[in-house]
Design a protein around this motif. Structure first.
Motif, PDB file in Angstrom:
ATOM      1  N   ASP A  16       0.891  -1.307  -0.004  1.00  0.00           N
ATOM      2  CA  ASP A  16       0.008   0.075   0.017  1.00  0.00           C
ATOM      3  C   ASP A  16       0.879   1.342   0.123  1.00  0.00           C
ATOM      4  OD1 ASP A  16       0.997  -0.296   2.536  1.00  0.00           O
ATOM      5  OD2 ASP A  16      -0.786   0.532   3.353  1.00  0.00           O
ATOM      6  N   ALA A  17       0.432   2.404  -0.485  1.00  0.00           N
ATOM      7  CA  ALA A  17       1.089   3.521  -0.244  1.00  0.00           C
ATOM      8  C   ALA A  17       0.104   4.928  -0.131  1.00  0.00           C
ATOM      9  CB  ALA A  17       1.662   3.948  -1.732  1.00  0.00           C
ATOM     10  N   PRO A  18       0.643   5.765   0.786  1.00  0.00           N
ATOM     11  CA  PRO A  18      -0.183   6.774   0.811  1.00  0.00           C
ATOM     12  C   PRO A  18      -0.603   7.731  -0.302  1.00  0.00           C
ATOM     13  CG  PRO A  18       1.556   7.064   2.342  1.00  0.00           C
ATOM     14  CD  PRO A  18       1.848   5.838   1.301  1.00  0.00           C
ATOM     15  N   GLY A  19      -2.050   7.938  -0.247  1.00  0.00           N
ATOM     16  CA  GLY A  19      -2.432   8.323  -1.701  1.00  0.00           C
ATOM     17  C   GLY A  19      -3.410   7.408  -2.379  1.00  0.00           C
ATOM     18  N   MET A  20      -3.194   6.255  -2.072  1.00  0.00           N
ATOM     19  CA  MET A  20      -4.212   5.229  -2.955  1.00  0.00           C
ATOM     20  C   MET A  20      -5.611   5.529  -2.660  1.00  0.00           C
ATOM     21  SD  MET A  20      -2.450   1.424  -2.206  1.00  0.00           S
ATOM     22  CE  MET A  20      -1.378   0.873  -3.668  1.00  0.00           C
ATOM     23  N   ASN A  21      -5.869   6.110  -1.502  1.00  0.00           N
ATOM     24  CA  ASN A  21      -7.417   6.440  -1.449  1.00  0.00           C
ATOM     25  C   ASN A  21      -7.922   7.460  -2.270  1.00  0.00           C
ATOM     26  OD1 ASN A  21      -8.702   4.493   0.161  1.00  0.00           O
ATOM     27  ND2 ASN A  21      -7.361   5.311   2.201  1.00  0.00           N
ATOM     28  N   ALA A  22      -6.903   8.607  -2.120  1.00  0.00           N
ATOM     29  CA  ALA A  22      -7.398   9.738  -2.830  1.00  0.00           C
ATOM     30  C   ALA A  22      -7.437   9.249  -4.381  1.00  0.00           C
ATOM     31  CB  ALA A  22      -6.226  10.992  -2.644  1.00  0.00           C
ATOM     32  N   ALA A  23      -6.483   8.295  -4.967  1.00  0.00           N
ATOM     33  CA  ALA A  23      -6.854   7.985  -6.311  1.00  0.00           C
ATOM     34  C   ALA A  23      -7.871   7.209  -6.686  1.00  0.00           C
ATOM     35  CB  ALA A  23      -5.490   7.149  -6.562  1.00  0.00           C
ATOM     36  N   VAL A 252      21.535   1.653  15.647  1.00  0.00           N
ATOM     37  CA  VAL A 252      20.744   1.328  14.364  1.00  0.00           C
ATOM     38  C   VAL A 252      19.333   1.773  14.609  1.00  0.00           C
ATOM     39  CG1 VAL A 252      19.780  -0.350  13.053  1.00  0.00           C
ATOM     40  CG2 VAL A 252      22.343  -0.256  13.845  1.00  0.00           C
ATOM     41  N   SER A 253      18.680   2.533  13.645  1.00  0.00           N
ATOM     42  CA  SER A 253      17.050   2.585  13.712  1.00  0.00           C
ATOM     43  C   SER A 253      16.481   1.920  12.219  1.00  0.00           C
ATOM     44  CB  SER A 253      16.681   4.006  13.622  1.00  0.00           C
ATOM     45  OG  SER A 253      16.631   4.449  15.057  1.00  0.00           O
ATOM     46  N   ILE A 254      15.683   1.081  12.648  1.00  0.00           N
ATOM     47  CA  ILE A 254      14.936   0.593  11.232  1.00  0.00           C
ATOM     48  C   ILE A 254      13.631   1.008  11.443  1.00  0.00           C
ATOM     49  CG2 ILE A 254      14.150  -1.674  10.227  1.00  0.00           C
ATOM     50  CD1 ILE A 254      16.749  -2.902  11.297  1.00  0.00           C
ATOM     51  N   LEU A 255      13.272   1.794  10.336  1.00  0.00           N
ATOM     52  CA  LEU A 255      12.088   2.580  10.409  1.00  0.00           C
ATOM     53  C   LEU A 255      10.911   1.858  10.105  1.00  0.00           C
ATOM     54  CD1 LEU A 255      13.247   6.216   9.272  1.00  0.00           C
ATOM     55  CD2 LEU A 255      13.347   5.105  11.469  1.00  0.00           C
ATOM     56  N   GLY A 256      10.969   0.766   9.017  1.00  0.00           N
ATOM     57  CA  GLY A 256      10.121  -0.190   8.822  1.00  0.00           C
ATOM     58  C   GLY A 256       8.707   0.377   8.300  1.00  0.00           C
ATOM     59  N   HIS A 257       7.494  -0.279   8.694  1.00  0.00           N
ATOM     60  CA  HIS A 257       6.386  -0.047   7.969  1.00  0.00           C
ATOM     61  C   HIS A 257       5.771   1.252   8.481  1.00  0.00           C
ATOM     62  CE1 HIS A 257       7.077  -4.210   6.833  1.00  0.00           C
ATOM     63  NE2 HIS A 257       6.232  -4.180   5.838  1.00  0.00           N
ATOM     64  N   MET A 258       6.146   1.681   9.403  1.00  0.00           N
ATOM     65  CA  MET A 258       5.711   3.209   9.445  1.00  0.00           C
ATOM     66  C   MET A 258       5.695   4.062   8.256  1.00  0.00           C
ATOM     67  SD  MET A 258       8.370   5.727  10.408  1.00  0.00           S
ATOM     68  CE  MET A 258       7.988   6.437  11.948  1.00  0.00           C
ATOM     69  N   GLN A 259       6.708   3.786   7.455  1.00  0.00           N
ATOM     70  CA  GLN A 259       7.037   4.532   6.384  1.00  0.00           C
ATOM     71  C   GLN A 259       5.775   4.516   5.331  1.00  0.00           C
ATOM     72  OE1 GLN A 259      11.183   4.070   5.060  1.00  0.00           O
ATOM     73  NE2 GLN A 259      11.024   2.363   6.327  1.00  0.00           N
ATOM     74  N   ARG A 260       5.132   3.443   5.625  1.00  0.00           N
ATOM     75  CA  ARG A 260       3.880   3.335   4.438  1.00  0.00           C
ATOM     76  C   ARG A 260       2.676   3.697   4.872  1.00  0.00           C
ATOM     77  NH1 ARG A 260       5.303  -2.354   2.156  1.00  0.00           N
ATOM     78  NH2 ARG A 260       2.954  -3.000   2.820  1.00  0.00           N
ATOM     79  N   GLY A 261       2.823   4.090   6.040  1.00  0.00           N
ATOM     80  CA  GLY A 261       1.253   4.751   6.637  1.00  0.00           C
ATOM     81  C   GLY A 261       1.299   6.219   6.624  1.00  0.00           C
ATOM     82  N   GLY A 262       0.062   6.696   7.205  1.00  0.00           N
ATOM     83  CA  GLY A 262      -0.008   8.050   7.515  1.00  0.00           C
ATOM     84  C   GLY A 262      -0.828   8.913   6.393  1.00  0.00           C
ATOM     85  N   ARG A 263      -1.264   9.983   6.754  1.00  0.00           N
ATOM     86  CA  ARG A 263      -2.091  10.817   5.996  1.00  0.00           C
ATOM     87  C   ARG A 263      -1.144  11.427   4.593  1.00  0.00           C
ATOM     88  NH1 ARG A 263      -6.020  13.517   9.064  1.00  0.00           N
ATOM     89  NH2 ARG A 263      -5.941  15.439   8.107  1.00  0.00           N
ATOM     90  N   PRO A 264      -1.762  11.190   3.589  1.00  0.00           N
ATOM     91  CA  PRO A 264      -0.903  11.717   2.323  1.00  0.00           C
ATOM     92  C   PRO A 264      -0.645  13.230   2.433  1.00  0.00           C
ATOM     93  CG  PRO A 264      -3.147  11.077   1.675  1.00  0.00           C
ATOM     94  CD  PRO A 264      -3.307  10.733   3.066  1.00  0.00           C
TER      95      PRO A 264
END
Ligand code: ADP
Ligand code: F6P
Length: 327
Positions: A16-23, A252-264
């Motif tokens: 998934d990617a932020p902006g899919m809903n807007a599309a 080390v910081s692994i950012l993970g799936h938080m990068q895929r979420g959130g308001r576009p």
């Protein structure tokens, strides 16, 4: 003569990617505006096979422009890679009288659309959506700008603690095959280096970072690293520094799936609106089997073969910019 299009199906597929809903909203509303029926297909190609298909009205897409994720859900569907799976999908497409398909996803999802188009003469249009930004023929993909902003906001916070403890941080971001997220978030956050897949075979990027002076004039260092399941990503580089330079405090910081979420971001919402509208306009204009792209702020139509097969090059000059700005 191209067959008349009365009804379109829409699905989201892959990561998934932020902006899919807007599309989804833009495709649905532009289609209805132009007198077409819309069917929402749930869980990507999986829903085509398992027949999870519903009529979509304009109310179905109300109040979603600002939401991350996808209301249609998404899935990875290995069955769709088989002829039997696609035949089942085709049966459901015919039963629902869907004349054309809008596929919102990454290169895997567009590969599926290309096969459907080839095997069943099904008109398909792709909308590039992946935080990795790795589709050829478009300057940007849906979700990339939001993910970039999420990373930069997080790295700013990491910098506060890195500075206080005078540490070296390796921050791992997504994009196993493409370094757009790592390189551009490094520039935007004032990081000292980026280690990206495009340069993996060309040079030892950690050695270059060390050669350039790990600490420079600052009392902390941040290196953005693209994930790399084979090598071990950020962990691997941190371990090397710990072994070679035990005097440095490394984290080390692994950012993970938080990068895929959130308001576009506004940018992702705007390109979602433009690409979604363009996908329906392209179909009505007789275009077939193209991905909608944006180049130099203009809508372009990229044949599936080009978008999927060609690797999107990274601008090597950006690495020099990062180097010069981090002295
Ligand atoms: P993305 O679209 O984000 O690149 P994937 O590569 O996981 O994500 O692909 C999403 C889905 O697209 C897969 O689970 C599969 O259903 C379909 N797909 C991917 N590649 C192909 C292919 N070569 N042939 C048919 N379907 C494919
Ligand atoms: O393609 C988008 C992406 O987020 C990649 O950056 C990442 O490697 C992958 O998807 C992770 O996929 P999953 O959600 O299956 O863990």
């Amino acid at each position: 003569m191209a067959r008349r299009i009365n009804c379109i199906g829409i699905l989201t597929s892959g990561g998934d990617a932020p902006g899919m809903n807007a599309a989804i909203r833009a495709v649905t509303r532009t289609a209805i505006f132009n007198g077409l029926k819309v069917k929402g297909i749930y869980r990507g190609y999986k829903g085509l096979i398992t027949n999870e298909i519903k009529d979509f009205k304009t109310e179905n897409v109300s109040n979603i422009v600002q939401q991350g994720g996808t209301i249609l859900k998404t899935a990875r569907c290995p069955e769709f890679k088989t002829e039997e799976g696609r035949a089942e999908a085709w049966k459901n497409i015919c039963d629902h009288e869907i004349d054309a398909l809008i596929v919102i996803g990454g290169d895997g999802s567009l590969s599926g659309a290309r096969l459907l188009a080839q095997e069943f003469d099904m008109p398909c249009i792709g909308i590039p959506a992946t935080i990795d930004n790795d589709l050829y023929g478009t300057d940007t993909t849906l979700g990339y700008d939001t993910a970039l902003n999420t990373i930069v906001e997080t790295v700013d916070k990491i910098r506060d603690t890195a500075n206080s403890h005078e540490r070296i941080f390796f921050v791992e971001v997504m994009g196993r095959d493409a370094g757009f997220l790592a390189l551009n978030s490094a520039i935007a956050s004032g990081a000292e280096a980026a280690i990206i897949p495009e340069h993996l075979t060309q040079e030892d990027q950690l050695a270059v970072f060390i050669q350039n002076g790990m600490r420079k004039s600052k009392n902390s260092s941040i290196v953005l690293v693209s994930e790399n399941p084979e090598l071990g990503g950020a962990m691997h580089y941190a371990e090397r520094v710990r072994n070679e330079f035990p005097q440095f405090d490394v984290r080390v910081s692994i950012l993970g799936h938080m990068q895929r979420g959130g308001r576009p971001t506004a940018h992702d919402r705007i390109i979602a609106g433009r690409m979604g509208a363009a996908s329906i306009e392209a179909l009505l204009d007789g275009q077939r089997n193209v991905m909608i792209g944006i180049r130099n702020d203009e809508i372009v139509y990229v044949p599936f073969n080009t978008a999927i097969k060609k690797d999107k090059p990274i601008d090597n000059h950006l690495m020099n910019v990062l180097h010069m700005l981090s002295i």
